[in-house]
Design an enzyme around this catalytic site. Structure first.
Site, PDB file in Angstrom:
ATOM      1  N   GLU A   1       0.813  -1.217   0.000  1.00 53.09           N
ATOM      2  CA  GLU A   1       0.000   0.000   0.000  1.00 53.09           C
ATOM      3  C   GLU A   1       0.846   1.266   0.000  1.00 53.09           C
ATOM      4  O   GLU A   1       0.495   2.255   0.622  1.00 53.09           O
ATOM      5  CB  GLU A   1      -0.926   0.019   1.224  1.00 53.09           C
ATOM      6  N   GLY A   2       1.957   1.187  -0.692  1.00 47.52           N
ATOM      7  CA  GLY A   2       2.891   2.316  -0.655  1.00 47.52           C
ATOM      8  C   GLY A   2       3.959   2.000   0.360  1.00 47.52           C
ATOM      9  O   GLY A   2       3.692   2.044   1.548  1.00 47.52           O
TER      10      GLY A   2
END
Lengths: 581, 240
Positions: A389-390
């Site tokens: 997610e990043g």
């Protein structure tokens, strides 16, 4: 024309304080929403305490079928889908509170639920057309169909814009034909509905050239041509299904374009930004659970004749874990509160909260992690949170560069003003006064008085001083590097870490102030949490500020670059063995 | 149900203020049974009733979320609430059963805070209805109810006519978890509000609590070396 940016984080990069989103600590639920949430918490908690078996899910490497069924019946798969489309219709704050319970008990289930609704079909909620919402959301809400978010490819992780999955318009013009492969897809083996990002060559209107742009699509497995690989064997969150997903000549009706054609990258970023607060909420629950176990151990284990919680080393660990949980929880609910109040200006804070929440507190855990002890599994589950997610590295760059960009705009407008000093006398006068005061070591008038509770005024002053120094440092870095700041990752990381510490200080000041104002029983305890955090965070920020000014640090950066180059060139360690062989 | 129980400083009772309350587990089983009977179409409507202060509406909502059709909150608070016991509740239930023309009153066999095990029996007596208590199985057969009861000697099966009072025992069923959609639907269900006086019930207690004390702290044991020592100690104690 002044454009007011509400984000506290963005403003602190300019050495300014905009307290509107941080003071007072948001309290956004009305009576009905509060009462509803209070009714939801007990059954969800009960389910996770009594029915869900995290150890079993972990050893089976899937969520037990009966548990999945119960979760679907419970409505856990459509928490934020509107009620008229079959969901529970929760606000972000209500969602955070429930996700916290899941995080406390079973992160594997948390990711299964999150991959489905926090990112899997979030795009439909955010930018879907009414027809798309009506068609897909009801079954997604009941869990009859599961969703997955398909962005990452073997050669495109952090560099999401470089994806190669291709979408070409069919000759009849009614379908896009999708070809490509995605990797590390959560729920990839379970999902029926995929949000897929693919590139397509498009005419750039300005240059007349063909350019690859990304488009988001809603893809149904039933369109044909969608297959998936076996579940990846992972260290943690084993119960969550992770698989490769392949698209071979998949016909996607043009009605299934999600958002604008060519606007897919923005859609992807919007989805990820929108779901990020959920991670901080879930992890604050995980931390709470772990701390309870740590306390239980420390309060009962006797060594050298005393309970180990009487020893300073253990006390420090418990205190640090407690502070980290307090900050994480405060961030999660501040951000969800801001989002529920309609803020569109929360992306930096959301990124900060994700980075902060995935700081491993478990390494502080004062106990041997025996397999099957529950804590051992949590330790394995936590690792991924810094990565997906990043990645935290990318998010730090995002925080720093976004802050720099805004601060840079401010500087630019100052530069412009300098070209026409008489026409901008007011602005310039203000800036000159501010800088003169700074140079003289005087306060520039920045204050949190009135926002922060009087009992916390000392910590409030630390925050203000930190913001002032931080703002100056940001400006100095911009003046020194200009546009090339983009490439100065050693600088960016330290700026980001300072921004994170600063936001954390302000968040706990806000929360502890509220507790003091409301006379909570725990207010004095929270005061100590806040003060202790602020003292240490301030020191870290000032150290970063000092380092960024010092020439020895610049030398250190240069040295690290050289060390890295040497080991890369050598394919490994360069220095010969001390024994000579 | 882990709660630290503390006796009030004036020894008049146990501290309940600020203590999290939830539905009595045997009452959950009773609600589940009622909802199941409705799902099997043996009964038409399930009304969930609770007596107490405002907070009991939360418990009624849980019952509604489990599938009850509507609720009745009989408001009792303050001194009346502190003095309230099985007799008063039984009077209220009897009055409501008549008012609502109920065919069945289903309760938990006892509350796990006071363990009285009286309300069901008293309700039946006040109504002069048959009772099937400690039910581990309930089957409706026309106008009669077959109840398998858990008794000390084993299981006893009886057949009683409706209207009747039943009390639920542990093995009667496994209560369902309230689902979030059902909690949402429950918000639209009605909870009527009334006072005992509206039902003509007098709340005066026939029982006066003189004093509540914590159990005496357990004294440390004493270790002895030999059997002879043990016998000597027991004799000295007056135990033998």
């Amino acid at each position: 024309l002044w454009f007011v940016v509400c984000s506290f984080a963005v403003n602190m990069f300019k050495g300014q304080i905009n307290p509107s989103q941080v003071f007072p600590f948001p309290s956004v639920m009305n009576e009905e929403q509060t009462q509803f949430l209070q009714e939801l918490v007990p059954p969800v908690s009960k389910f996770f305490e009594e029915v869900n078996d995290p150890a079993k899910n972990d050893s089976l490497e899937k969520v037990e079928d009966s548990t999945m069924e119960s979760l679907k019946e419970m409505g856990a798969f459509g928490l934020q889908v509107p009620q008229d489309l079959g969901g529970v219709g929760l606000t972000n704050t209500q969602y955070a509170r429930l996700v916290e319970i899941v995080g406390q008990h079973d992160l594997g289930v948390g990711i299964t639920l999150g991959a489905h609704q926090s990112i899997g079909f979030k795009g439909i909620l955010l930018v879907g057309s009414p027809a798309q919402k009506e068609k897909y959301l009801p079954k997604l809400a009941t869990g009859e169909t599961l969703a997955a978010f398909c962005l990452t490819e073997p050669a495109s992780g952090s560099d999401a814009a470089s994806i190669k999955t291709l979408a070409t318009l069919s000759p009849c013009g009614k379908h896009y034909i999708l070809n490509g492969g995605k990797i590390w897809i959560s729920n990839g083996g379970l999902a029926e509905i995929f949000t897929v990002f693919a590139k397509m060559p498009m005419m750039d209107e300005k240059t007349g050239q063909m350019k690859d742009k990304i488009t988001a699509f809603i893809v149904e497995r039933s369109f044909g041509g969608v297959t998936h690989g076996p579940p990846e064997k992972k260290m943690g969150i084993k119960a969550s299904n992770t698989a490769e997903v392949y698209f071979e000549n998949v016909p996607v009706p043009i009605e299934n374009v999600l958002g604008e054609v060519g606007g897919g990258f923005k859609v992807a970023m919007a989805i990820l930004n929108n779901g990020r607060f959920g991670m901080a909420a879930a992890l604050s629950g995980t931390m709470k659970g772990v701390i309870t176990q740590a306390v239980d151990h420390a309060a009962n284990r006797v060594q050298f004749g005393s309970k180990i919680h009487t020893y300073g080393a253990i006390q420090e660990k418990l205190a640090r874990m407690t502070m980290l949980q307090y900050v994480t929880e405060s961030m999660a609910y501040m951000i969800s509160g801001n989002m529920d109040s309609g803020s569109k200006d929360y992306h930096i804070e959301a990124a900060i909260s994700k980075i902060f929440a995935s700081t491993d507190i478990l390494w502080l855990f004062p106990v041997v992690c025996i397999q099957g002890s529950g804590v051992e599994r949590v330790m394995r589950d936590l690792r991924i949170f810094r990565i997906f997610e990043g990645t935290n590295d990318i998010l730090r760059l995002f925080v720093a560069l976004n802050g720099f960009q805004d601060a840079g705009k401010h500087l630019k407008s100052l530069q412009k003003a300098l070209k026409n000093p008489l026409g901008n006398a007011g602005l310039l006068a203000g800036e000159i006064t501010k800088r003169a005061k700074r140079t003289a070591g005087l306060s520039t008038g920045l204050t949190l008085q009135g926002s922060v509770h009087p009992e916390l005024s000392h910590s409030g002053n630390l925050a203000v001083k930190a913001i002032e120094h931080f703002g100056v440092t940001v400006e100095d870095m911009l003046l020194k590097h200009g546009k090339n700041i983009l490439h100065e990752q050693f600088v960016l990381k330290r700026v980001a870490d300072s921004a994170i510490d600063l936001y954390a200080m302000v968040v706990v000041l806000s929360r502890a102030s509220r507790s003091l104002s409301q006379g909570h029983a725990s207010a004095q305890h929270e005061k100590i949490l806040c003060e202790t955090w602020c003292i240490e965070a301030y020191d870290r920020i000032m150290k970063n500020v000092k380092d960024l000014k010092s020439s020895s640090t610049t030398q250190v950066f240069k040295n690290m670059k050289a060390i890295s180059a040497a080991v890369v060139e050598n394919g490994g360690i360069v220095a010969p063995h001390p024994l000579g062989f | 149900y882990i709660v630290t129980i503390r006796v009030k400083p004036d020894h008049s009772g146990v501290v309940t203020d600020g203590v999290k309350h939830s539905m009595n587990p045997f009452c959950e089983i009773a609600v589940e049974e009622a909802v199941k009977l409705k799902e099997k179409k043996f009964i038409k409507e399930v009304v969930a009733v609770s007596c107490g202060p405002t907070q009991v509406t939360e418990t009624i909502r849980t019952a509604l979320a489990m599938g009850c059709d509507r609720g009745i909150h009989v408001e009792v608070s303050g001194k009346d609430y502190e003095a309230m016991g099985p007799l008063q509740i039984a009077k209220i239930f009897a009055a409501l059963a008549k008012k609502e023309e109920a065919s069945l009153v289903i309760l938990g066999k006892q509350a796990i805070d006071d363990d009285c095990n009286q309300t069901g029996q008293m309700t039946a007596a006040l109504l002069d209805w048959p009772q099937g208590t400690f039910a581990s199985e309930v089957t409706i057969d026309g106008e009669k109810v077959k109840v398998v009861r858990e008794i000390d000697g084993g299981l006893e099966t009886i057949k009683i006519s409706m209207p009747a009072v039943l009390t639920a025992d542990l093995r009667l069923n496994t209560p369902r978890y309230a689902t979030l959609p059902n909690i949402m639907k429950a918000k639209k269900k009605k909870i009527a509000n009334m006072k005992p006086a509206d039902l003509g019930v007098d709340m005066v207690s026939r029982v006066e609590v003189l004093r509540v004390d914590e159990p005496p702290t357990r004294l440390a044991g004493v270790k002895v070396e030999t059997v002879d020592d043990l016998v000597a100690k027991l004799k000295a104690n007056g135990t033998i």
